[in-house]
Design an enzyme around this catalytic site. Sequence first.
Site, mmCIF file in Angstrom:
data_model
loop_
_atom_site.group_PDB
_atom_site.id
_atom_site.type_symbol
_atom_site.label_atom_id
_atom_site.label_comp_id
_atom_site.label_asym_id
_atom_site.label_seq_id
_atom_site.Cartn_x
_atom_site.Cartn_y
_atom_site.Cartn_z
ATOM 1 N N LEU A 37 1.077 -1.372 -0.039
ATOM 2 C CA LEU A 37 -0.075 -0.078 0.002
ATOM 3 C C LEU A 37 0.880 1.203 -0.236
ATOM 4 O O LEU A 37 0.851 2.053 0.992
ATOM 5 C CB LEU A 37 -1.020 -0.130 1.259
ATOM 6 C CG LEU A 37 -1.764 -1.088 1.179
ATOM 7 C CD1 LEU A 37 -3.040 -0.944 2.621
ATOM 8 C CD2 LEU A 37 -2.662 -1.236 0.010
ATOM 9 N N THR A 38 1.579 1.443 -1.195
ATOM 10 C CA THR A 38 2.305 2.662 -1.174
ATOM 11 C C THR A 38 1.278 3.715 -1.590
ATOM 12 O O THR A 38 0.244 3.552 -1.662
ATOM 13 C CB THR A 38 3.219 2.847 -2.662
ATOM 14 O OG1 THR A 38 2.485 2.527 -3.744
ATOM 15 C CG2 THR A 38 4.214 1.571 -2.438
ATOM 16 N N ASP A 61 5.835 -6.095 2.116
ATOM 17 C CA ASP A 61 6.611 -5.294 1.430
ATOM 18 C C ASP A 61 7.549 -6.198 0.417
ATOM 19 O O ASP A 61 8.071 -7.039 1.165
ATOM 20 C CB ASP A 61 7.469 -4.451 1.966
ATOM 21 C CG ASP A 61 8.495 -3.531 1.260
ATOM 22 O OD1 ASP A 61 8.518 -3.781 -0.008
ATOM 23 O OD2 ASP A 61 8.924 -2.589 1.786
ATOM 24 N N LEU A 83 2.537 -8.057 -10.197
ATOM 25 C CA LEU A 83 2.232 -6.962 -10.715
ATOM 26 C C LEU A 83 2.999 -5.557 -9.911
ATOM 27 O O LEU A 83 2.837 -4.420 -10.259
ATOM 28 C CB LEU A 83 0.733 -6.413 -10.825
ATOM 29 C CG LEU A 83 0.114 -7.357 -11.929
ATOM 30 C CD1 LEU A 83 -0.827 -8.195 -10.992
ATOM 31 C CD2 LEU A 83 -0.873 -6.454 -12.884
ATOM 32 N N THR A 132 6.163 -3.885 -19.398
ATOM 33 C CA THR A 132 5.687 -2.809 -20.035
ATOM 34 C C THR A 132 6.423 -3.052 -21.399
ATOM 35 O O THR A 132 7.369 -3.586 -21.455
ATOM 36 C CB THR A 132 6.185 -1.637 -19.303
ATOM 37 O OG1 THR A 132 5.752 -0.607 -20.351
ATOM 38 C CG2 THR A 132 7.646 -1.415 -18.835
ATOM 39 N N ASP A 133 5.588 -2.136 -22.452
ATOM 40 C CA ASP A 133 6.482 -1.995 -23.852
ATOM 41 C C ASP A 133 7.364 -1.015 -23.636
ATOM 42 O O ASP A 133 8.285 -0.879 -24.678
ATOM 43 C CB ASP A 133 5.475 -1.568 -25.070
ATOM 44 C CG ASP A 133 4.498 -0.532 -24.473
ATOM 45 O OD1 ASP A 133 4.947 0.281 -23.571
ATOM 46 O OD2 ASP A 133 4.097 0.346 -25.529
ATOM 47 N N GLU A 134 7.548 -0.268 -22.713
ATOM 48 C CA GLU A 134 8.736 0.808 -22.566
ATOM 49 C C GLU A 134 10.128 0.197 -22.513
ATOM 50 O O GLU A 134 11.078 0.727 -22.650
ATOM 51 C CB GLU A 134 8.425 1.726 -21.137
ATOM 52 C CG GLU A 134 7.162 2.250 -21.291
ATOM 53 C CD GLU A 134 6.867 3.514 -20.446
ATOM 54 O OE1 GLU A 134 7.719 3.828 -19.717
ATOM 55 O OE2 GLU A 134 5.737 3.667 -19.834
ATOM 56 N N TYR A 157 12.637 3.917 -14.943
ATOM 57 C CA TYR A 157 11.512 3.075 -14.662
ATOM 58 C C TYR A 157 11.587 1.787 -15.620
ATOM 59 O O TYR A 157 11.491 0.613 -15.382
ATOM 60 C CB TYR A 157 10.010 3.568 -15.057
ATOM 61 C CG TYR A 157 8.994 2.892 -15.101
ATOM 62 C CD1 TYR A 157 8.500 1.936 -14.287
ATOM 63 C CD2 TYR A 157 8.290 2.822 -16.422
ATOM 64 C CE1 TYR A 157 7.431 1.307 -14.506
ATOM 65 C CE2 TYR A 157 7.348 1.805 -16.483
ATOM 66 C CZ TYR A 157 6.961 1.263 -15.653
ATOM 67 O OH TYR A 157 5.776 0.209 -15.984
ATOM 68 N N LYS A 161 12.376 -2.292 -15.220
ATOM 69 C CA LYS A 161 11.498 -3.313 -15.786
ATOM 70 C C LYS A 161 12.203 -4.191 -16.545
ATOM 71 O O LYS A 161 11.981 -5.475 -16.352
ATOM 72 C CB LYS A 161 10.178 -2.638 -16.333
ATOM 73 C CG LYS A 161 9.164 -1.862 -15.648
ATOM 74 C CD LYS A 161 8.575 -2.700 -14.485
ATOM 75 C CE LYS A 161 7.485 -3.687 -14.781
ATOM 76 N NZ LYS A 161 6.755 -4.665 -13.912
ATOM 77 N N HIS A 291 12.356 11.670 -23.199
ATOM 78 C CA HIS A 291 11.121 11.246 -23.357
ATOM 79 C C HIS A 291 10.985 10.621 -24.766
ATOM 80 O O HIS A 291 11.506 10.897 -25.851
ATOM 81 C CB HIS A 291 10.285 12.657 -23.728
ATOM 82 C CG HIS A 291 8.883 12.674 -23.558
ATOM 83 N ND1 HIS A 291 7.854 13.368 -22.988
ATOM 84 C CD2 HIS A 291 8.056 11.415 -23.501
ATOM 85 C CE1 HIS A 291 6.640 12.860 -22.815
ATOM 86 N NE2 HIS A 291 6.788 11.736 -22.862
HETATM 87 P P1 NAD Z 1 0.297 0.997 -9.663
HETATM 88 O O1 NAD Z 1 1.290 2.037 -9.371
HETATM 89 O O2 NAD Z 1 -1.042 1.573 -9.738
HETATM 90 O O3 NAD Z 1 0.145 -0.091 -8.588
HETATM 91 C C1 NAD Z 1 1.399 -0.777 -8.116
HETATM 92 C C2 NAD Z 1 0.928 -1.579 -6.872
HETATM 93 O O4 NAD Z 1 1.963 -2.056 -6.355
HETATM 94 C C3 NAD Z 1 0.457 -0.451 -5.685
HETATM 95 O O5 NAD Z 1 -0.840 -1.094 -5.139
HETATM 96 C C4 NAD Z 1 1.546 -0.606 -4.768
HETATM 97 O O6 NAD Z 1 1.100 -0.423 -3.616
HETATM 98 C C5 NAD Z 1 2.119 -1.780 -4.836
HETATM 99 N N1 NAD Z 1 3.532 -1.932 -4.628
HETATM 100 C C6 NAD Z 1 4.596 -0.936 -4.895
HETATM 101 N N2 NAD Z 1 5.740 -1.222 -4.385
HETATM 102 C C7 NAD Z 1 5.299 -2.426 -3.546
HETATM 103 C C8 NAD Z 1 6.123 -3.163 -2.601
HETATM 104 N N3 NAD Z 1 7.539 -2.943 -2.407
HETATM 105 N N4 NAD Z 1 5.832 -4.164 -2.142
HETATM 106 C C9 NAD Z 1 4.573 -4.741 -2.372
HETATM 107 N N5 NAD Z 1 3.591 -3.885 -3.143
HETATM 108 C C10 NAD Z 1 4.000 -2.685 -3.757
HETATM 109 O O7 NAD Z 1 0.671 0.248 -10.997
HETATM 110 P P2 NAD Z 1 -0.135 -0.594 -12.265
HETATM 111 O O8 NAD Z 1 -0.159 0.934 -13.029
HETATM 112 O O9 NAD Z 1 -1.387 -1.054 -11.893
HETATM 113 O O10 NAD Z 1 0.986 -1.138 -12.686
HETATM 114 C C11 NAD Z 1 0.766 -2.685 -12.375
HETATM 115 C C12 NAD Z 1 2.050 -3.181 -13.269
HETATM 116 O O11 NAD Z 1 1.950 -3.286 -14.438
HETATM 117 C C13 NAD Z 1 3.262 -2.761 -12.978
HETATM 118 O O12 NAD Z 1 4.396 -3.949 -12.781
HETATM 119 C C14 NAD Z 1 3.629 -1.922 -14.203
HETATM 120 O O13 NAD Z 1 4.982 -1.953 -14.487
HETATM 121 C C15 NAD Z 1 3.061 -2.831 -15.241
HETATM 122 N N6 NAD Z 1 2.385 -2.163 -16.506
HETATM 123 C C16 NAD Z 1 1.722 -0.957 -16.227
HETATM 124 C C17 NAD Z 1 1.195 -0.307 -17.174
HETATM 125 C C18 NAD Z 1 0.250 0.697 -17.292
HETATM 126 O O14 NAD Z 1 0.021 1.597 -18.320
HETATM 127 N N7 NAD Z 1 -0.106 1.500 -15.900
HETATM 128 C C19 NAD Z 1 1.470 -0.797 -18.720
HETATM 129 C C20 NAD Z 1 2.224 -1.942 -18.689
HETATM 130 C C21 NAD Z 1 2.712 -2.609 -17.689
#
Ligand code: NAD
Length: 350
Positions: A37-38, A61, A83, A132-134, A157, A161, A291
């Site tokens: 829960l960050t 964590d 995730l 991610t595609d990044e 970032y 990843k 960017h």
């Molecule tokens: P988000 O930031 O909304 O959620 C991340 C979650 O991880 C949060 O609930 C946070 O509390 C938890 N978290 C962070 N650090 C933690 C730790 N040390 N221990 C336990 N929990 C922890 O992210 P999102 O957008 O839902 O992305 C989820 C995943 O999908 C990530 O791995 C991201 O790289 C990947 N992703 C995201 C996108 C996008 O567009 N958002 C696209 C492709 C991939």
Amino acid sequence: MTKKILITGGAGFIGSHVVRLFVNKYPDYHIYNLDVLTYAGNLENLKDIEQKPNYTFIKADINDEQKINDLFQSYRFDAVIHLAAESHVDRSIEDPLIFVKTNIIGTLNLLNAFRYLWADDFKDKRFYHISTDEVYGTLGLKGLFTESTPYAPNSPYSASKASSDHFVRAYGETYKLPFVITNCSNNYGPNQFPEKLIPLFINNIINNSPLPVYGDGNYTRDWLYVLDHAAAIDLVFHQGNNKETYNIGGFNEWKNIDLVKLLCKQMDIKLNRAEGTSESLITYVKDRPGHDLRYAIDATKINKELNWSPSVTFEEGLSQTIDWYLNNKEWLLHVTTGAYQDYYKKQYQK
Ligand code: NAD
């Protein structure tokens, strides 16, 4: 026997949709949602399922190696859908180290705990890493990212990843740990923290605040509705081949400025404001360093092999997303007070 599935980061944006889908669709599985829960994690996202008998929340964590090992030994998870991450590029530019800790070391802690638990005997087990595609870096005006595009991450970032993707793959080769990886394009939809473009702009339009567009607004991204991503994750988890990567995308490329104009148009209609009101809030701001010009996904592999494709058009998904934020103003208010205000000032009012 009940399948025990650990979903990490399940209180975040994408994770909450994946948790809900699995809890509701698979009553025979037990879903463990592990999240520290960050600022981005919010249990309000899961209010509707928190009482379900096949759901357990674990506050922990992934950087806490001992705790993670203990949890794996006591719950004996059959599979992991990972995730949890630090997910915002701008924050990674301000503070890269936390991205290294959570996204790389945290992933290693999970991989090790999984390996120790099953003592390298992985029959019917699976570690699914969400990425991610990044990681592929940037495209020019033409071309698409495929699963064989070389990695060339440009932000802290995406570098973190990319590194975690490599470790997952390496554990597959070295320890025969069964894995799948998916690399997805930009997600949008309900429950997304308003630091990301679409909810940030919806919130600012509601509040009549400026809409900060980076550079000239010509950056191009592919956008996917979060429920379509969750459906793809369900398919890959159950049917994806071991050691494979699948790219997931919306076949839906937008220049930032065109997306913002479409959003403004929809917001004017929904808020009963005169046409052009929201667009007048657009303000061009100094570009993000490093960017990437353009990301675009070739999702042919998952489309052909697993018969997946997006279920909604961008216009429909965007409209549903706006409706969700307008109907959940309290959620929005909750997450945009306190620390969010400091972050916002630092990021956009420097
Ligand atoms: P988000 O930031 O909304 O959620 C991340 C979650 O991880 C949060 O609930 C946070 O509390 C938890 N978290 C962070 N650090 C933690 C730790 N040390 N221990 C336990 N929990 C922890 O992210 P999102 O957008 O839902 O992305 C989820 C995943 O999908 C990530 O791995 C991201 O790289 C990947 N992703 C995201 C996108 C996008 O567009 N958002 C696209 C492709 C991939």
